[in-house]
Design an enzyme around this catalytic site. Structure first.
Site, mmCIF file in Angstrom:
data_model
loop_
_atom_site.group_PDB
_atom_site.id
_atom_site.type_symbol
_atom_site.label_atom_id
_atom_site.label_comp_id
_atom_site.label_asym_id
_atom_site.label_seq_id
_atom_site.Cartn_x
_atom_site.Cartn_y
_atom_site.Cartn_z
ATOM 1 N N LYS A 153 4.996 9.683 8.072
ATOM 2 C CA LYS A 153 4.559 9.193 9.875
ATOM 3 C C LYS A 153 5.291 9.474 11.292
ATOM 4 C CE LYS A 153 2.380 5.081 8.135
ATOM 5 N NZ LYS A 153 0.538 5.112 8.555
ATOM 6 N N TYR A 188 0.893 -2.005 -0.206
ATOM 7 C CA TYR A 188 0.517 -0.258 -0.028
ATOM 8 C C TYR A 188 0.968 1.327 0.012
ATOM 9 C CZ TYR A 188 -3.304 3.970 1.759
ATOM 10 O OH TYR A 188 -4.407 4.808 1.808
ATOM 11 N N ASP A 225 9.418 2.452 -1.250
ATOM 12 C CA ASP A 225 8.341 3.659 0.069
ATOM 13 C C ASP A 225 8.469 3.318 1.362
ATOM 14 O OD1 ASP A 225 4.667 3.511 -0.098
ATOM 15 O OD2 ASP A 225 5.965 4.779 1.536
HETATM 16 P P1 KE4 Z 1 -0.563 8.630 4.600
HETATM 17 O O1 KE4 Z 1 -0.998 9.387 2.885
HETATM 18 O O2 KE4 Z 1 -1.563 7.751 4.638
HETATM 19 O O3 KE4 Z 1 0.024 9.476 5.494
HETATM 20 O O4 KE4 Z 1 0.583 7.638 4.112
HETATM 21 C C1 KE4 Z 1 0.806 6.713 3.024
HETATM 22 C C2 KE4 Z 1 1.280 5.361 3.424
HETATM 23 C C3 KE4 Z 1 1.579 5.908 2.116
HETATM 24 N N1 KE4 Z 1 3.475 4.202 2.377
HETATM 25 C C4 KE4 Z 1 3.312 2.977 2.769
HETATM 26 C C5 KE4 Z 1 3.929 2.045 3.177
HETATM 27 C C6 KE4 Z 1 1.766 4.012 3.980
HETATM 28 O O5 KE4 Z 1 1.151 2.443 5.045
HETATM 29 C C7 KE4 Z 1 0.653 4.285 4.347
HETATM 30 C C8 KE4 Z 1 0.295 4.722 5.319
HETATM 31 N N2 KE4 Z 1 0.419 3.843 6.267
HETATM 32 C C9 KE4 Z 1 -1.224 3.347 6.610
HETATM 33 C C10 KE4 Z 1 -1.375 2.122 7.739
HETATM 34 N N3 KE4 Z 1 -1.048 0.738 7.084
HETATM 35 C C11 KE4 Z 1 -1.767 4.409 7.503
HETATM 36 C C12 KE4 Z 1 -3.536 3.978 8.151
HETATM 37 C C13 KE4 Z 1 -4.263 4.967 7.772
HETATM 38 O O6 KE4 Z 1 -4.786 4.697 5.803
HETATM 39 O O7 KE4 Z 1 -4.912 5.671 8.225
#
Ligand code: KE4
Length: 428
Positions: free
Chosen positions: A268, A145, A240
């Site tokens: 994060k 993701y 990523d």
């Molecule tokens: P954000 O747009 O949520 O800040 O980041 C996206 C993203 C990009 N790359 C990786 C590897 C990620 O894990 C994420 C977002 N992670 C999720 C939890 N696995 C965020 C939690 C959520 O979607 O509320």
């Protein structure tokens, strides 16, 4: 009276105002058979919901709070900075300090652009890679993701997988026809994509340690193979590291594995719980980003001084000697304790752990890709999660998410968690 009375009442209201009652799907507790909890506050390793129930937190806001909640040094710095104002839409010292700090820490990053989320980081990095190569296609891996940009919502992990949405409606086929998919850890399938589309693939984007199908480690040679493929075919290798950045080591997965990408996406932890993302890499590529180059990307609050301050304060604590050893020791204690429990049960489990990330799968299979991760018994996971929650352990409410270990976890927290797990495994 239900121990979740106030939470449930607030959730009913939230359902009227917000789709699904949450502002991000993975929070919805949809796969663990109960309403999500409204959290009132957090301190150290603990969070407390609006009904006054306290939990040991293994979500940590999905990774950013590696120091635990309300770390005193982070709070002090945010309080000090916010007295100067909140946002100016102009260059400020803190965004420069955070940028320089990350450039120094992350091996692949010579030049960096701060944004507001991981999604913005990956979306922008892919646009840049396409501009740099003049190519359209990208390779991603099923179960990984990278945020919710249209072209990446293909066989995505995290909340997409949790919701069982193979892809998302509303994304035109014309947006995803350039997104090629290979199974994680499958170098042969990835190579075949390059052989089939020589000269058409702009980038490979990969979670160097996957954490959005649950934790899945790269098998020996996988990342090295991607590096060789990208180099051989003139594609941009994008790591990523939104989850692994400053988590697996101070220099992220790329420092831990020695495999150096061309571009890196972060998020994060670099915001310390406030909204910061970033993408960066070789100057040769980054110089194409506007206003230096023509690749447009912008953001009202990018580099916001208060958010940059929270990130910088967090990274400065992580830079202190012994921090990652301490994180390792805490996670060792938890991992060893879980393995001892698993040896005592006849259940079907696979525990994947790397650094301060871990996932317990309810399957006998070795989980090394999205297909094997999906073989986990979701009903067992639900029973496990519900039992833990009832015992004061706030475990990620999805089989396809990692548990995040924070520096604030004490041995007492870990031993309490293991005791709760012993009971919870009986409900799995
Ligand atoms: P954000 O747009 O949520 O800040 O980041 C996206 C993203 C990009 N790359 C990786 C590897 C990620 O894990 C994420 C977002 N992670 C999720 C939890 N696995 C965020 C939690 C959520 O979607 O509320």
């Amino acid at each position: 009276m239900s121990r979740y009375k106030v939470s449930d009442e607030l959730f009913e209201k939230a359902l009227q105002a917000i789709p699904g009652g949450v502002n991000s799907p993975v929070r919805a507790f949809k796969n663990v058979g109960k309403n999500p909890l409204f959290i009132k506050n957090g301190s150290g390793s603990r969070i407390t919901d609006v009904d006054g129930n306290e939990y040991i937190d293994y979500v940590c806001s999905w990774g950013p709070l590696i120091l635990g909640h309300s770390h005193p040094e982070v709070i002090t710095e945010i309080r000090r900075e916010i007295e100067n104002g909140i946002s100016f839409g102009a260059p400020c010292l803190k965004e420069l300090e955070l940028s320089e700090f990350i450039v120094k820490a992350v091996p692949s990053i010579e030049n960096i652009r701060l944004v507001n989320s991981g999604t913005e980081a990956t979306m922008s990095a892919l646009r840049l890679a396409r501009a740099f190569t003049g190519r359209d296609k990208i390779v991603k891996f099923s179960g990984c993701y990278h945020g919710h940009a249209d072209g990446l919502l293909v066989k995505a992990g995290s909340g997409v997988a949790t919701a069982g949405l193979p892809d998302s409606p509303g994304v035109p086929k014309s947006y995803t026809k350039h997104t090629l998919i290979a199974p994680y850890n499958n170098l042969k399938a990835t190579t075949e994509l390059f052989e089939h589309y020589p000269g058409s693939i702009a980038a490979i984007i990969v979670e160097p340690v996957a954490a959005n199908m649950g934790v899945v480690k790269p098998e020996p040679g996988f990342l090295e193979g991607l590096r060789q493929l990208a180099t051989a075919y003139g594609a941009v290798l994008i790591f990523d590291e939104v989850i692994t950045g400053f988590r697996l080591s101070f220099g992220g997965a790329q420092q831990a594995t020695g495999v150096i990408p061309d571009l890196t996406c972060l998020g994060k932890i670099i915001g310390g719980g406030l909204s910061v993302g970033a993408y960066g890499g070789k100057k040769e590529i980054m110089q194409m980003v506007a206003p230096q180059g023509a690749v447009y990307q912008a953001g009202t609050l990018s580099g916001n001084p208060v958010a940059a301050t929270a990130g910088l304060a967090t990274l400065k604590v992580l830079a202190q000697k012994g921090i990652y050893e301490e994180l390792q020791q805490k996670t060792d204690r938890l991992e060893e304790g879980i393995n001892n429990l698993l040896r005592q049960t006849s259940g079907e489990f696979c525990l994947n752990r790397i650094g301060s990330l871990l996932t317990l799968f309810f399957t006998l299979k070795k989980v090394n890709d999205f297909e094997s991760a999906s073989s986990s018994n979701m009903h067992s996971f639900m029973g496990f999660h519900q039992s833990l929650l009832g015992q004061g352990i706030y475990w990620p409410p999805s089989q396809f998410e990692a548990a995040f270990i924070s520096l604030a976890l004490t041995n007492e927290d870990i031993d309490k968690t293991l005791k709760a797990m012993e009971k919870a495994l009986a409900f799995a």
